[in-house]
Design an enzyme around this catalytic site. Structure first.
Site, PDB file in Angstrom:
ATOM      1  N   THR A 319      14.918  32.413   7.559  1.00  0.00           N
ATOM      2  CA  THR A 319      14.429  32.650   6.196  1.00  0.00           C
ATOM      3  C   THR A 319      14.325  31.338   5.441  1.00  0.00           C
ATOM      4  O   THR A 319      13.318  31.040   4.785  1.00  0.00           O
ATOM      5  CB  THR A 319      15.374  33.607   5.444  1.00  0.00           C
ATOM      6  OG1 THR A 319      15.446  34.856   6.145  1.00  0.00           O
ATOM      7  CG2 THR A 319      14.889  33.857   4.033  1.00  0.00           C
ATOM      8  N   GLN A 349      11.157  38.660   6.303  1.00  0.00           N
ATOM      9  CA  GLN A 349      11.402  37.565   5.377  1.00  0.00           C
ATOM     10  C   GLN A 349      10.394  36.444   5.604  1.00  0.00           C
ATOM     11  O   GLN A 349      10.241  35.958   6.721  1.00  0.00           O
ATOM     12  CB  GLN A 349      12.823  37.020   5.558  1.00  0.00           C
ATOM     13  CG  GLN A 349      13.915  38.051   5.329  1.00  0.00           C
ATOM     14  CD  GLN A 349      14.400  38.676   6.622  1.00  0.00           C
ATOM     15  OE1 GLN A 349      13.579  39.067   7.466  1.00  0.00           O
ATOM     16  NE2 GLN A 349      15.707  38.787   6.791  1.00  0.00           N
ATOM     17  N   GLN A 371       8.050  39.993   1.288  1.00  0.00           N
ATOM     18  CA  GLN A 371       9.508  39.993   1.275  1.00  0.00           C
ATOM     19  C   GLN A 371      10.027  38.560   1.152  1.00  0.00           C
ATOM     20  O   GLN A 371       9.589  37.670   1.884  1.00  0.00           O
ATOM     21  CB  GLN A 371      10.065  40.638   2.553  1.00  0.00           C
ATOM     22  CG  GLN A 371      11.590  40.716   2.573  1.00  0.00           C
ATOM     23  CD  GLN A 371      12.126  41.513   3.741  1.00  0.00           C
ATOM     24  OE1 GLN A 371      11.386  42.231   4.409  1.00  0.00           O
ATOM     25  NE2 GLN A 371      13.419  41.414   3.989  1.00  0.00           N
ATOM     26  N   ASP A 372      10.967  38.357   0.206  1.00  0.00           N
ATOM     27  CA  ASP A 372      11.607  37.043   0.011  1.00  0.00           C
ATOM     28  C   ASP A 372      10.595  35.963  -0.373  1.00  0.00           C
ATOM     29  O   ASP A 372      10.605  34.853   0.173  1.00  0.00           O
ATOM     30  CB  ASP A 372      12.363  36.618   1.274  1.00  0.00           C
ATOM     31  CG  ASP A 372      13.604  37.455   1.527  1.00  0.00           C
ATOM     32  OD1 ASP A 372      13.848  38.393   0.757  1.00  0.00           O
ATOM     33  OD2 ASP A 372      14.311  37.179   2.502  1.00  0.00           O
ATOM     34  N   ASP A 393      13.174  42.094  -2.464  1.00  0.00           N
ATOM     35  CA  ASP A 393      14.029  40.949  -2.823  1.00  0.00           C
ATOM     36  C   ASP A 393      13.194  39.693  -3.055  1.00  0.00           C
ATOM     37  O   ASP A 393      13.544  38.599  -2.594  1.00  0.00           O
ATOM     38  CB  ASP A 393      15.058  40.676  -1.710  1.00  0.00           C
ATOM     39  CG  ASP A 393      15.895  41.896  -1.366  1.00  0.00           C
ATOM     40  OD1 ASP A 393      16.061  42.766  -2.225  1.00  0.00           O
ATOM     41  OD2 ASP A 393      16.370  41.971  -0.216  1.00  0.00           O
ATOM     42  N   ARG A 461      19.155  44.168  -6.848  1.00  0.00           N
ATOM     43  CA  ARG A 461      20.250  44.756  -6.081  1.00  0.00           C
ATOM     44  C   ARG A 461      21.202  43.636  -5.673  1.00  0.00           C
ATOM     45  O   ARG A 461      20.799  42.475  -5.547  1.00  0.00           O
ATOM     46  CB  ARG A 461      19.747  45.524  -4.867  1.00  0.00           C
ATOM     47  CG  ARG A 461      18.991  44.707  -3.831  1.00  0.00           C
ATOM     48  CD  ARG A 461      18.662  45.552  -2.601  1.00  0.00           C
ATOM     49  NE  ARG A 461      17.950  44.798  -1.585  1.00  0.00           N
ATOM     50  CZ  ARG A 461      17.887  45.166  -0.305  1.00  0.00           C
ATOM     51  NH1 ARG A 461      18.489  46.279   0.099  1.00  0.00           N
ATOM     52  NH2 ARG A 461      17.219  44.431   0.574  1.00  0.00           N
ATOM     53  N   TRP A 463      22.959  41.229  -3.637  1.00  0.00           N
ATOM     54  CA  TRP A 463      23.016  40.563  -2.339  1.00  0.00           C
ATOM     55  C   TRP A 463      24.431  40.070  -2.053  1.00  0.00           C
ATOM     56  O   TRP A 463      24.912  40.128  -0.934  1.00  0.00           O
ATOM     57  CB  TRP A 463      22.024  39.401  -2.341  1.00  0.00           C
ATOM     58  CG  TRP A 463      21.904  38.661  -1.049  1.00  0.00           C
ATOM     59  CD1 TRP A 463      22.169  39.136   0.203  1.00  0.00           C
ATOM     60  CD2 TRP A 463      21.483  37.303  -0.877  1.00  0.00           C
ATOM     61  NE1 TRP A 463      21.931  38.162   1.138  1.00  0.00           N
ATOM     62  CE2 TRP A 463      21.504  37.028   0.502  1.00  0.00           C
ATOM     63  CE3 TRP A 463      21.065  36.311  -1.765  1.00  0.00           C
ATOM     64  CZ2 TRP A 463      21.140  35.790   1.022  1.00  0.00           C
ATOM     65  CZ3 TRP A 463      20.687  35.080  -1.249  1.00  0.00           C
ATOM     66  CH2 TRP A 463      20.727  34.829   0.122  1.00  0.00           C
TER      67      TRP A 463
END
Length: 557
Positions: A319, A349, A371-372, A393, A461, A463
């Site tokens: 990531t 990710q 994502q990410d 996220d 949320r 992590w």
């Protein structure tokens, strides 16, 4: 929410912990621990200091095995001793990781190890930076940074170790990193440093650095009048740059990284190095590495100058290293361009922009992925008039970061997925980190609108255990779920009591807090004084480094 209940629940992670620790440590000083140690280890000496830290055993163990230190008589002296201990252990961990490089032929483990070596190199730099800025153990003169600066750099050092540790999970390989560095106890020592330095903070966010006077009368020394004019220019064509990058051959280079590499070879990095990137799509992954400071990238606008890549975890990258743009050098500025990751929602990710640049600015930029998308990894960062697109996220990391006047755009995720805007990664209650979204707008991206009724979108949320995100005076479109926030995994209670999620005077169809989660860590802020703690002026000490850059910003609410 009842005001008194809110007030009590707001304090424990900040003032209460600092107050208790400070009282304990001051009591230790008055308890007869002022004798000197020369080549020995005293149970009634250093133990009494270490016992008041969150992790006393690594503290005791270090000083038991390192003779010749002088017992501190002041909290500031103990702080310097702890940072020196953490520095010594960080160097050992970095060296051990480097020596381990030849032991792994597996490409995935080698990728994780490469990230870790770089992260520990940065950890050594952050601890050294802290030591150089703090007063000597003899106390008194010589201080070159504020306690707030030190808390930022120590927070970064701890975040680096956590990022390294979690790298193995990207490829579902066993955690082979922890055994390599476990004997150093580096993370626990840094947590002790954070706690002791936190006890020395005069407020939650004191913090004018030495780069400008508190009234903004002096221009920060790392931004000259020339750079201010560049940021104020409506058209990048008027920029007088050090290097011009152009796809059509009209510049010195045709790739952005080539220009960055030239900047990295200059002997003196204190002056601003401006790279003008002409309109075009630049298919490359760029890195502004450690010690390549004061880089400024100026494009022809977010629709015209686009840096794009397609790395992802499913494509074989961590990531951390999937980023289209990775920014590490201090005082980075970007204006008028797009950072994009085209891997798509099915590749997991896939980071478009990763920043761990302290006192960095992103102005009128677009950050696009799924994502990410945006890894606000560490340090102090400011985003103004930016567009951020993503799904799961898509703003994550452990910087102290403020997004102001930004447009946050959840996209269409994979079937069955929910959108989560933030996943903030604060792992220690003394880290001065978090995500603050101020005076912005959360709207559905065009591709989400046709299916908006079938996709849930949450603001964040947890992590990590002490995850911290606040949304202030922001327009919340109906795309946001009435519950507002999500647990890490459905049904999980991880972090729900220790996180800090808060909302303050938001507007729009999803702004009502009637149906919000009922977690202990969620708060509706009713007082201006509580919300002000997360503004530019307080949360990232913006009054010391943002004034007169030409970038519009609001210091308070």
């Amino acid at each position: 929410m009842n005001i008194m209940i809110h007030k009590i629940s707001f304090l424990p992670l900040h003032l209460l912990l600092l107050f208790i620790l400070c009282i304990h440590l001051l009591t230790t000083v008055s308890g007869g621990s002022s004798t000197n140690i020369s080549g020995g280890y005293s149970t009634t000496g250093i133990d009494r200091w270490c016992d008041q830290t969150p992790y006393p055993d690594p503290c005791k163990c270090y000083f038991k095995n390192h003779n010749g230190f002088q017992l501190p008589t002041q909290l500031s002296q103990f702080r310097v001793m702890l940072v020196e201990a953490a520095m010594d252990r960080a160097i050992s961990a970095r060296n051990e990781l480097t020596r381990s490089g030849g032991n792994y032929t597996d490409c995935q483990k080698q990728a994780v190890l490469t990230d870790c070596i770089g992260l520990y190199e940065d950890t050594v730099m952050q601890l050294n930076r802290t030591l150089q800025g703090l007063p000597p153990k003899a106390a008194g003169a010589g201080k070159k940074c504020t306690d707030f600066d030190a808390q930022t750099w120590l927070s970064t050092a701890l975040t680096n170790t956590e990022t390294c540790r979690r790298g193995s999970s990207d490829f579902n390989v066993s955690d082979f990193i922890t055994p390599i560095v476990s004997n150093t106890k580096i993370s626990h020592l840094i947590s002790d440093c954070l706690a002791v330095n936190g006890a020395l903070l005069t407020t939650i966010n004191n913090g004018n650095t030495n780069t400008a006077d508190p009234n903004g009368n002096e221009f920060p020394r790392w931004v000259s009048g020339k750079e201010r004019r560049l940021l104020q220019l409506q058209s990048a064509r008027a920029v007088k740059a050090n290097i011009v990058v152009a796809k059509d051959g009209s510049g010195q280079f045709s790739t952005v990284q080539a220009a960055i590499d030239v900047a990295g070879r200059r002997k003196v990095t204190s002056g601003r190095f401006v790279i003008y990137i002409k309109r075009g799509i630049y298919q490359e992954n760029i890195n502004v590495r450690l010690n390549n400071d004061n880089i400024m990238l100026v494009g022809d606008g977010m629709r015209s100058t686009i840096i794009t890549g397609g790395r992802s975890v499913k494509g074989g990258y961590t990531t951390f290293n999937s980023a289209t743009a990775g920014i590490e050098g201090l005082h980075f500025i970007a204006k008028g361009l797009t950072f994009r990751n085209t891997a798509g929602p099915a590749k997991g990710q896939a980071v478009a922009l990763r920043s761990s640049s302290d006192l960095s600015i992103f102005y009128k930029c677009s950050i696009e992925g799924y994502q990410d998308t945006l890894l606000v990894h560490s340090q102090r960062q400011f985003y103004r008039d930016c567009y951020i697109y993503g799904t799961v996220d898509f703003i994550f990391g452990n910087a102290a970061v403020v997004f102001q006047n930004c447009l946050i755009l959840p996209r269409r995720p994979l079937k069955g997925q929910a959108n989560v805007i933030t996943a903030q990664g604060r792992a220690d209650p003394f880290q001065n980190t978090g995500i603050s979204i101020h005076n912005s707008r959360i709207l559905p991206a065009p591709d989400l609108r046709p299916v908006i009724s079938s996709v849930k979108t949450y603001m964040g949320r947890p992590w990590m255990k002490y995850s911290r995100t606040v949304v202030l005076q922001t327009y919340l479109d109906s795309v946001v779920s009435p519950f507002g926030w999500s647990p890490w995994i459905e049904g999980s209670v991880f972090g729900l009591d220790t996180l800090f999620y808060a909302e303050y005077k938001n507007t729009g169809p999803a702004s009502s807090t009637t149906w919000r989660v009922r977690w202990k860590g969620f708060h509706v802020l009713n007082r201006d004084s509580d919300a002000t703690a997360f503004t530019v002026g307080r949360f990232i000490a913006g009054a010391a480094w943002l004034p007169r850059t030409g970038i519009p910003f609001t210091s308070g609410l």
